[in-house]
Design a protein around this motif. Structure first.
Motif, mmCIF file in Angstrom:
data_model
loop_
_atom_site.group_PDB
_atom_site.id
_atom_site.type_symbol
_atom_site.label_atom_id
_atom_site.label_comp_id
_atom_site.label_asym_id
_atom_site.label_seq_id
_atom_site.Cartn_x
_atom_site.Cartn_y
_atom_site.Cartn_z
ATOM 1 N N ALA A 14 0.827 -1.207 0.000
ATOM 2 C CA ALA A 14 0.000 0.000 0.000
ATOM 3 C C ALA A 14 0.861 1.257 0.000
ATOM 4 C CB ALA A 14 -0.929 -0.011 1.212
ATOM 5 N N ILE A 15 1.956 1.230 0.754
ATOM 6 C CA ILE A 15 2.880 2.370 0.762
ATOM 7 C C ILE A 15 3.507 2.530 -0.612
ATOM 8 C CG2 ILE A 15 5.040 3.251 1.719
ATOM 9 C CD1 ILE A 15 4.307 1.841 4.330
ATOM 10 N N ARG A 16 3.950 1.402 -1.193
ATOM 11 C CA ARG A 16 4.514 1.435 -2.539
ATOM 12 C C ARG A 16 3.541 2.047 -3.543
ATOM 13 N NH1 ARG A 16 4.487 -3.281 -5.561
ATOM 14 N NH2 ARG A 16 2.316 -3.371 -4.816
ATOM 15 N N ASP A 17 2.298 1.591 -3.493
ATOM 16 C CA ASP A 17 1.292 2.073 -4.436
ATOM 17 C C ASP A 17 1.039 3.567 -4.275
ATOM 18 O OD1 ASP A 17 1.050 -0.494 -5.381
ATOM 19 O OD2 ASP A 17 -0.769 -0.953 -4.244
ATOM 20 N N ALA A 18 1.006 4.033 -3.026
ATOM 21 C CA ALA A 18 0.740 5.450 -2.775
ATOM 22 C C ALA A 18 1.867 6.321 -3.319
ATOM 23 C CB ALA A 18 0.560 5.687 -1.274
ATOM 24 N N VAL A 19 3.112 5.881 -3.113
ATOM 25 C CA VAL A 19 4.255 6.665 -3.592
ATOM 26 C C VAL A 19 4.297 6.676 -5.118
ATOM 27 C CG1 VAL A 19 6.770 6.814 -3.642
ATOM 28 C CG2 VAL A 19 5.612 6.256 -1.505
ATOM 29 N N VAL A 20 4.145 5.509 -5.726
ATOM 30 C CA VAL A 20 4.211 5.425 -7.185
ATOM 31 C C VAL A 20 3.073 6.212 -7.830
ATOM 32 C CG1 VAL A 20 4.031 3.856 -9.159
ATOM 33 C CG2 VAL A 20 5.454 3.244 -7.203
ATOM 34 N N GLU A 21 1.863 6.091 -7.277
ATOM 35 C CA GLU A 21 0.735 6.833 -7.836
ATOM 36 C C GLU A 21 0.964 8.334 -7.718
ATOM 37 O OE1 GLU A 21 -4.129 7.294 -7.347
ATOM 38 O OE2 GLU A 21 -3.035 5.836 -6.133
ATOM 39 N N GLY A 22 1.530 8.760 -6.579
ATOM 40 C CA GLY A 22 1.812 10.180 -6.408
ATOM 41 C C GLY A 22 2.835 10.694 -7.401
ATOM 42 N N LEU A 23 3.852 9.885 -7.698
ATOM 43 C CA LEU A 23 4.846 10.277 -8.691
ATOM 44 C C LEU A 23 4.250 10.317 -10.082
ATOM 45 C CD1 LEU A 23 7.941 8.223 -7.478
ATOM 46 C CD2 LEU A 23 7.648 10.705 -7.348
ATOM 47 N N ARG A 24 3.378 9.359 -10.372
ATOM 48 C CA ARG A 24 2.813 9.280 -11.721
ATOM 49 C C ARG A 24 1.802 10.383 -12.003
ATOM 50 N NH1 ARG A 24 1.836 2.694 -12.181
ATOM 51 N NH2 ARG A 24 3.993 2.142 -12.632
ATOM 52 N N ASP A 25 0.953 10.694 -11.020
ATOM 53 C CA ASP A 25 -0.090 11.688 -11.303
ATOM 54 C C ASP A 25 0.296 13.100 -10.906
ATOM 55 O OD1 ASP A 25 -0.484 11.952 -8.532
ATOM 56 O OD2 ASP A 25 -2.265 10.694 -8.503
ATOM 57 N N GLY A 26 1.513 13.257 -10.356
ATOM 58 C CA GLY A 26 2.000 14.595 -10.063
ATOM 59 C C GLY A 26 1.600 15.121 -8.706
ATOM 60 N N THR A 27 0.835 14.362 -7.905
ATOM 61 C CA THR A 27 0.474 14.849 -6.582
ATOM 62 C C THR A 27 1.648 14.762 -5.606
ATOM 63 O OG1 THR A 27 -0.388 12.649 -6.017
ATOM 64 C CG2 THR A 27 -1.955 14.272 -6.867
ATOM 65 N N LEU A 28 2.611 13.915 -5.903
ATOM 66 C CA LEU A 28 3.853 13.860 -5.140
ATOM 67 C C LEU A 28 4.952 14.369 -6.065
ATOM 68 C CD1 LEU A 28 5.432 13.048 -2.613
ATOM 69 C CD2 LEU A 28 5.632 10.743 -3.539
ATOM 70 N N VAL A 29 5.319 15.616 -5.900
ATOM 71 C CA VAL A 29 6.246 16.256 -6.820
ATOM 72 C C VAL A 29 7.626 16.314 -6.193
ATOM 73 C CG1 VAL A 29 6.756 18.326 -8.158
ATOM 74 C CG2 VAL A 29 4.393 17.637 -7.787
ATOM 75 N N ALA A 30 8.594 15.706 -6.876
ATOM 76 C CA ALA A 30 9.988 15.798 -6.455
ATOM 77 C C ALA A 30 10.689 16.786 -7.371
ATOM 78 C CB ALA A 30 10.662 14.423 -6.549
ATOM 79 N N PRO A 31 11.219 17.882 -6.838
ATOM 80 C CA PRO A 31 11.841 18.888 -7.710
ATOM 81 C C PRO A 31 13.053 18.332 -8.441
ATOM 82 C CG PRO A 31 12.320 19.337 -5.395
ATOM 83 C CD PRO A 31 11.306 18.244 -5.416
ATOM 84 N N HIS A 32 13.229 18.777 -9.681
ATOM 85 C CA HIS A 32 14.381 18.387 -10.475
ATOM 86 C C HIS A 32 15.545 19.314 -10.148
ATOM 87 C CE1 HIS A 32 12.320 15.569 -13.279
ATOM 88 N NE2 HIS A 32 11.276 16.293 -12.946
ATOM 89 N N HIS A 33 16.653 18.759 -9.713
ATOM 90 C CA HIS A 33 17.804 19.594 -9.382
ATOM 91 C C HIS A 33 18.719 19.789 -10.572
ATOM 92 C CE1 HIS A 33 16.751 19.777 -5.153
ATOM 93 N NE2 HIS A 33 16.514 18.478 -5.195
ATOM 94 N N ARG A 34 18.543 18.975 -11.611
ATOM 95 C CA ARG A 34 19.264 19.197 -12.851
ATOM 96 C C ARG A 34 18.400 20.051 -13.780
ATOM 97 N NH1 ARG A 34 21.987 13.278 -14.260
ATOM 98 N NH2 ARG A 34 23.215 13.114 -12.345
ATOM 99 N N THR A 35 19.036 20.772 -14.655
ATOM 100 C CA THR A 35 18.304 21.648 -15.547
ATOM 101 C C THR A 35 17.407 20.837 -16.476
ATOM 102 O OG1 THR A 35 20.121 23.228 -15.516
ATOM 103 C CG2 THR A 35 18.519 23.449 -17.290
ATOM 104 N N ARG A 36 16.138 21.224 -16.507
ATOM 105 C CA ARG A 36 15.207 20.548 -17.394
ATOM 106 C C ARG A 36 15.294 21.158 -18.781
ATOM 107 N NH1 ARG A 36 9.518 21.158 -14.752
ATOM 108 N NH2 ARG A 36 10.455 23.129 -14.125
ATOM 109 N N THR A 37 15.069 20.341 -19.787
ATOM 110 C CA THR A 37 15.052 20.850 -21.154
ATOM 111 C C THR A 37 13.735 21.565 -21.389
ATOM 112 O OG1 THR A 37 16.404 18.995 -21.902
ATOM 113 C CG2 THR A 37 15.194 20.235 -23.581
#
Length: 410
Positions: free
Chosen positions: A144-167
């Protein structure tokens, strides 16, 4: 040992001997990840499920069709023990310990030297979750924890900032028919990462409220046109913001390529040298009828469906639709952008052979809280639209499937 948590590590098994004992359901679930890791997999089992057998037939694994024997784990880097024979599992586990082979046991986690985490992935990131042994192993909680984290990453509700320059560039995102839950996972993630969002009126507006405060949201209908046509002004806005080094999302209703002028925007961006990603969306042509209980195809009723634009009338010289041919088809006709032209469309279809009694459904604001369905026939639809005050956006469905959706039977 049981009082200490497991040490998490990622195994690089490419080309390395991995032994799997047992060809049942556990092996069927675990083998795909081992194959994806490039492991040299040796399956030892007298029997296997059809799916596991197919992996062997495809050459993805080497299958030794026999029970476990002493020495099977020699030279292995990793072992998965998952047979139904407890005694054989114990002997194999002892062999793994003797040869210092990391070993997972499906029947007795306490006797294993390794545990398999609950894993998932999103955009090149692998999430692996292990429960601390001191707190007890609960696979359902871990998953359940795995699913919550992965779903958050996929749908954008869990946003991890990009520290490298995005194109910088533009994403043409199909937002679906209106319900914010019907945007694709990738589309939602790109929205969460955007610096600028240029949105259509028919896009899923509720998603805009979820954007961070720094995101600039531009209503495409309010872009100053000046000497430009509306579409040209939108193209220029996309190019301008992308050239400023920003990540731009063009949020469109439905699918960008179904009467969405997405290709025009893609071509303009390509000519300007701006990289562009196209994210397909759920088209209202099938999703809105479905939300109203209408299948666009149904066994014994309709073997095809045709989607046409009704933004110009059949007698308009700009029309590219062969209405006389459509009148001869026996399948479903879905008309988009045709509310104000439906009277002339119905007259044309009837004039070329379509029965005046052909059922028609108009689904206004489909998939949203304001959705409503109005039924008519080709003979009555023009008057019904006026009497019921049907307004765009509305999807019009013409054909016998309308009756199927109304009654549940043909």
């Amino acid at each position: 040992m049981a009082e200490h948590p497991a040490y998490p590590v990622g195994l690089r098994l490419t080309g390395r001997r991995t032994v799997v004992l047992g060809g049942g359901q556990v092996a069927q679930r675990r083998l795909p990840a081992l194959i994806a890791a490039g492991a040299d997999i040796h399956l030892v089992s007298p029997e296997a499920t059809p799916s596991v057998e197919a992996m062997a037939d495809a050459g993805e694994i080497t299958w030794h069709r026999r029970p476990y024997t002493e020495g099977d784990l020699a030279d292995a880097w990793y072992a998965l023990i998952a047979t139904s024979d407890t005694e054989a599992n114990t002997r194999a586990s002892a062999e793994a310990e003797a040869h210092r082979v990391w070993c997972v046991r499906s029947d007795d986690a306490d006797a294993a030297t390794a545990w398999t985490p609950a894993t998932g992935s999103s955009e090149g990131v692998t999430v692996a979750v292990l429960t601390s042994r001191a707190r007890g192993r609960d696979p359902r909680h871990t998953a359940a924890i795995r699913d919550a984290v992965v779903e958050g990453l996929r749908d954008g509700t869990l946003v991890a900032p990009h520290h490298r320059t995005r194109t910088p560039g533009v994403a043409l995102v199909g937002g679906g028919p209106g319900d914010p839950d019907l945007i694709t996972v990738r589309g939602r993630r790109l929205l969460a990462e955007a610096d600028v969002v240029i949105a259509d009126r028919l896009g899923p507006r509720d998603l805009l409220a979820e954007l961070p405060p720094h995101v600039e949201v531009i209503d495409a209908a309010k872009i100053p046109y000046g000497r430009f046509m509306a579409q040209e002004a939108i193209n220029n806005a996309l190019i301008e913001h992308a050239r400023q080094g920003k990540s731009v999302v063009r949020l469109k209703g439905g699918d960008p390529y179904v009467f969405g002028r997405g290709m025009e925007e893609l071509q303009a961006l390509a000519e300007a040298g701006i990289p562009c990603t196209v994210v397909p969306g759920i088209s209202s042509s099938i999703s809105v009828p479905g939300a109203a209980g209408i299948p666009v195809t149904h066994r014994g009723v309709a073997h095809e469906f045709t989607v046409v634009s009704g933004h110009v009338a059949p007698d308009d010289e700009r029309s590219l639709v062969d209405w006389p041919s459509l009148a001869k088809l026996t399948g479903t006709l879905v008309v988009l952008m045709g509310v104000d032209k439906i009277g002339r469309i119905a007259e044309t279809l009837v004039a070329h052979g379509k029965s005046p009694d052909t059922p028609v459904a108009l689904v206004q604001e489909g998939t949203t809280a304001a959705q409503r369905r109005v039924d008519a026939t080709l003979a009555t639809v023009a008057a019904t639209v006026v009497a019921q005050d049907v307004k765009p956006p509305a999807v019009i469905v013409i054909g016998e499937v309308v009756a199927v959706g109304r009654t549940g039977t043909a």
